[in-house]
Design an enzyme around this catalytic site. Structure first.
Site, PDB file in Angstrom:
ATOM      1  N   ASP A  35       0.839  -1.202   0.000  1.00 61.70           N
ATOM      2  CA  ASP A  35       0.000   0.000   0.000  1.00 61.70           C
ATOM      3  C   ASP A  35       0.874   1.253   0.000  1.00 61.70           C
ATOM      4  OD1 ASP A  35      -2.288   1.489  -0.002  1.00 61.70           O
ATOM      5  OD2 ASP A  35      -2.819   1.111   2.090  1.00 61.70           O
ATOM      6  N   ASN A  37       1.432   3.256  -2.852  1.00 63.02           N
ATOM      7  CA  ASN A  37       2.044   3.613  -4.144  1.00 63.02           C
ATOM      8  C   ASN A  37       1.538   4.975  -4.632  1.00 63.02           C
ATOM      9  OD1 ASN A  37       3.109   1.073  -4.033  1.00 63.02           O
ATOM     10  ND2 ASN A  37       1.827   0.201  -5.643  1.00 63.02           N
ATOM     11  N   GLY A  38       0.224   5.187  -4.466  1.00 62.22           N
ATOM     12  CA  GLY A  38      -0.391   6.439  -4.918  1.00 62.22           C
ATOM     13  C   GLY A  38       0.171   7.623  -4.150  1.00 62.22           C
ATOM     14  N   ARG A  39       0.266   7.469  -2.812  1.00 62.57           N
ATOM     15  CA  ARG A  39       0.784   8.565  -1.983  1.00 62.57           C
ATOM     16  C   ARG A  39       2.253   8.844  -2.299  1.00 62.57           C
ATOM     17  NH1 ARG A  39      -1.580   5.953   3.230  1.00 62.57           N
ATOM     18  NH2 ARG A  39      -2.110   4.409   1.634  1.00 62.57           N
ATOM     19  N   TRP A  40       2.986   7.781  -2.542  1.00 64.69           N
ATOM     20  CA  TRP A  40       4.416   7.942  -2.895  1.00 64.69           C
ATOM     21  C   TRP A  40       4.523   8.803  -4.159  1.00 64.69           C
ATOM     22  CZ3 TRP A  40       7.519   6.897  -7.082  1.00 64.69           C
ATOM     23  CH2 TRP A  40       8.903   6.802  -6.871  1.00 64.69           C
ATOM     24  N   HIS A  52       3.042   2.827  -8.847  1.00 65.98           N
ATOM     25  CA  HIS A  52       2.939   1.362  -8.969  1.00 65.98           C
ATOM     26  C   HIS A  52       4.222   0.793  -9.580  1.00 65.98           C
ATOM     27  CE1 HIS A  52      -1.102   1.552  -7.612  1.00 65.98           C
ATOM     28  NE2 HIS A  52      -1.592   2.147  -8.681  1.00 65.98           N
ATOM     29  N   TRP A  84     -11.179  -2.949  -9.083  1.00 68.17           N
ATOM     30  CA  TRP A  84     -11.796  -2.652 -10.391  1.00 68.17           C
ATOM     31  C   TRP A  84     -12.482  -1.296 -10.394  1.00 68.17           C
ATOM     32  CZ3 TRP A  84     -10.154  -5.697 -14.087  1.00 68.17           C
ATOM     33  CH2 TRP A  84      -9.856  -7.036 -13.810  1.00 68.17           C
ATOM     34  N   ARG A  86     -11.232   1.421  -9.567  1.00 71.52           N
ATOM     35  CA  ARG A  86     -10.267   2.491  -9.885  1.00 71.52           C
ATOM     36  C   ARG A  86     -10.410   2.941 -11.335  1.00 71.52           C
ATOM     37  NH1 ARG A  86      -4.945   1.973  -6.271  1.00 71.52           N
ATOM     38  NH2 ARG A  86      -6.055   1.438  -4.370  1.00 71.52           N
ATOM     39  N   LEU A 146      10.964 -20.732  -2.729  1.00 72.54           N
ATOM     40  CA  LEU A 146       9.873 -19.855  -2.281  1.00 72.54           C
ATOM     41  C   LEU A 146       8.646 -19.968  -3.182  1.00 72.54           C
ATOM     42  CD1 LEU A 146       9.103 -17.229  -0.513  1.00 72.54           C
ATOM     43  CD2 LEU A 146       9.820 -15.966  -2.536  1.00 72.54           C
ATOM     44  N   SER A 211      -8.595  -4.972   4.806  1.00 73.27           N
ATOM     45  CA  SER A 211      -9.043  -4.752   3.421  1.00 73.27           C
ATOM     46  C   SER A 211      -9.350  -6.058   2.677  1.00 73.27           C
ATOM     47  CB  SER A 211      -8.010  -3.931   2.641  1.00 73.27           C
ATOM     48  OG  SER A 211      -7.821  -2.689   3.249  1.00 73.27           O
TER      49      SER A 211
HETATM   50  C1  FPP Z   1      -1.907  -0.030  -3.310  1.00 71.47           C
HETATM   51  O1  FPP Z   1      -1.429   1.285  -3.365  1.00 71.47           O
HETATM   52  C2  FPP Z   1      -1.325  -0.826  -4.373  1.00 71.47           C
HETATM   53  C3  FPP Z   1      -2.056  -1.501  -5.307  1.00 71.47           C
HETATM   54  C4  FPP Z   1      -3.514  -1.508  -5.324  1.00 71.47           C
HETATM   55  C5  FPP Z   1      -1.397  -2.248  -6.409  1.00 71.47           C
HETATM   56  C6  FPP Z   1      -0.141  -2.979  -6.073  1.00 71.47           C
HETATM   57  C7  FPP Z   1       0.501  -3.377  -7.335  1.00 71.47           C
HETATM   58  C8  FPP Z   1       1.809  -3.274  -7.651  1.00 71.47           C
HETATM   59  C9  FPP Z   1       2.825  -2.847  -6.676  1.00 71.47           C
HETATM   60  C10 FPP Z   1       2.329  -3.568  -9.021  1.00 71.47           C
HETATM   61  C11 FPP Z   1       1.645  -4.584  -9.893  1.00 71.47           C
HETATM   62  C12 FPP Z   1       1.746  -5.976  -9.419  1.00 71.47           C
HETATM   63  C13 FPP Z   1       2.633  -6.928  -9.803  1.00 71.47           C
HETATM   64  C14 FPP Z   1       2.529  -8.261  -9.183  1.00 71.47           C
HETATM   65  C15 FPP Z   1       3.708  -6.712 -10.759  1.00 71.47           C
HETATM   66  P1  FPP Z   1      -2.459   2.462  -3.587  1.00 71.47           P
HETATM   67  O2  FPP Z   1      -2.545   2.744  -5.024  1.00 71.47           O
HETATM   68  O3  FPP Z   1      -3.779   2.128  -2.946  1.00 71.47           O
HETATM   69  O4  FPP Z   1      -1.767   3.615  -2.802  1.00 71.47           O
HETATM   70  P2  FPP Z   1      -2.481   4.862  -2.093  1.00 71.47           P
HETATM   71  O5  FPP Z   1      -3.359   4.301  -1.005  1.00 71.47           O
HETATM   72  O6  FPP Z   1      -1.331   5.651  -1.570  1.00 71.47           O
HETATM   73  O7  FPP Z   1      -3.264   5.588  -3.145  1.00 71.47           O
END
Ligand code: FPP
Length: 256
Positions: A35, A37-40, A52, A84, A86, A146, A211
């Site tokens: 979790d 990625n968006g904030r980053w 992502h 979905w 999003r 693994l 979640s």
């Molecule tokens: C949550 O961050 C992250 C996800 C919903 C997607 C995770 C997917 C990847 C890291 C890459 C794709 C997967 C593979 C296996 C290659 P968020 O977007 O909800 O972050 P935020 O809460 O900060 O907006």
């Protein structure tokens, strides 16, 4: 065999805290809710897709670290049944990253004995994703290292509903009888059949909720949270989580 997976002695040199972790008590199954990625991306004024993309780099490092440490199962929550909702472009970019990841990493993962597995209803994913996932699994299923579980179109409730339906069918076909229904039997109907429950669930980015992840399986899992966003999550953070896990007393309802 390419030696991208360091042995534990080499890891120990990398970080002092590794000297303090008990290599005989490494969690067998680690599950991660990736979790933040968006904030980053937002913090860097970048599009979410780049968050992502940076998250995929973390996946690469954490998979290697888990294999080094002797973790048997690593389950990554990559796309939930709710994701979905999003924007279409974001869903598309996630699917694209998945295909790229599988194509790019396959050889190295296979060389290093990793089984590339998936959990969730992948039949709703684009055909190209299904093909890459099935090929990756079929070509690595005889490996012995693994097990990397990519949770895709996965939802804990969905998984339990599917288990109910499959069990109902088996009851009707007399493959099952009511008295044989118990925890062990239910586990056989889950995507994670045959795998141990997660010992620890890790959630970066500061959120403290499940979640819809592994609802049945996490009955006795330890939770570990941190404020770090997934793209910034490092091997050292994983090691810290394992260190903290080893300090906890797991009682499974019993007394010590
Ligand atoms: C949550 O961050 C992250 C996800 C919903 C997607 C995770 C997917 C990847 C890291 C890459 C794709 C997967 C593979 C296996 C290659 P968020 O977007 O909800 O972050 P935020 O809460 O900060 O907006």
């Amino acid at each position: 065999m390419r030696n991208f997976f360091l042995n534990s002695k080499k890891v120990a040199k990398d970080n002092d805290i590794v000297n303090d972790i008990d290599m005989s008590n490494i969690p067998k199954h680690i599950a991660i809710i990736m979790d933040g990625n968006g904030r980053w991306a937002k913090e860097r004024k970048l599009p979410r897709a780049l968050g992502h993309k940076a998250g995929v780099e973390t996946i690469r490092n954490i998979v290697k670290a888990c294999n080094n440490l002797g973790v048997h199962y690593l389950t990554l929550y990559a796309f939930s049944t709710e994701n979905w909702k999003r924007p279409k472009e974001e869903v598309n970019s996630l699917m694209k990253l998945l295909v790229e990841y599988l194509k790019k990493e396959f050889e190295e993962l296979n060389d290093n004995n990793v089984i590339i597995n998936h959990i969730g209803d992948i039949s709703k994913l684009p055909d190209v994703c299904q093909k890459e996932l099935n090929d990756a699994y079929n070509n690595t299923k005889n490996n012995t290292g693994l097990v990397l579980n990519l949770a895709l179109n996965y939802g804990g409730r969905d998984e339990i509903i599917k288990a109910f339906k499959d069990m109902y069918e088996d009851l009707q076909n007399r493959k099952l009888n009511k008295d044989s229904i118990n925890s062990e039997l239910i586990e056989k109907y889950l995507y994670t059949a045959g795998m141990p429950d997660p010992d620890i669930i890790i959630r970066p980015s500061g959120e403290q909720r499940l979640s819809n992840f592994l609802l049945w399986q996490c009955a006795y899992s330890e939770f570990w949270y941190s404020n770090i966003n997934w793209p910034d999550f490092k091997k050292e953070d994983l090691i810290r989580a394992i260190y903290d896990y080893q300090k906890r007393e797991r009682r499974f309802g019993d007394v010590k």
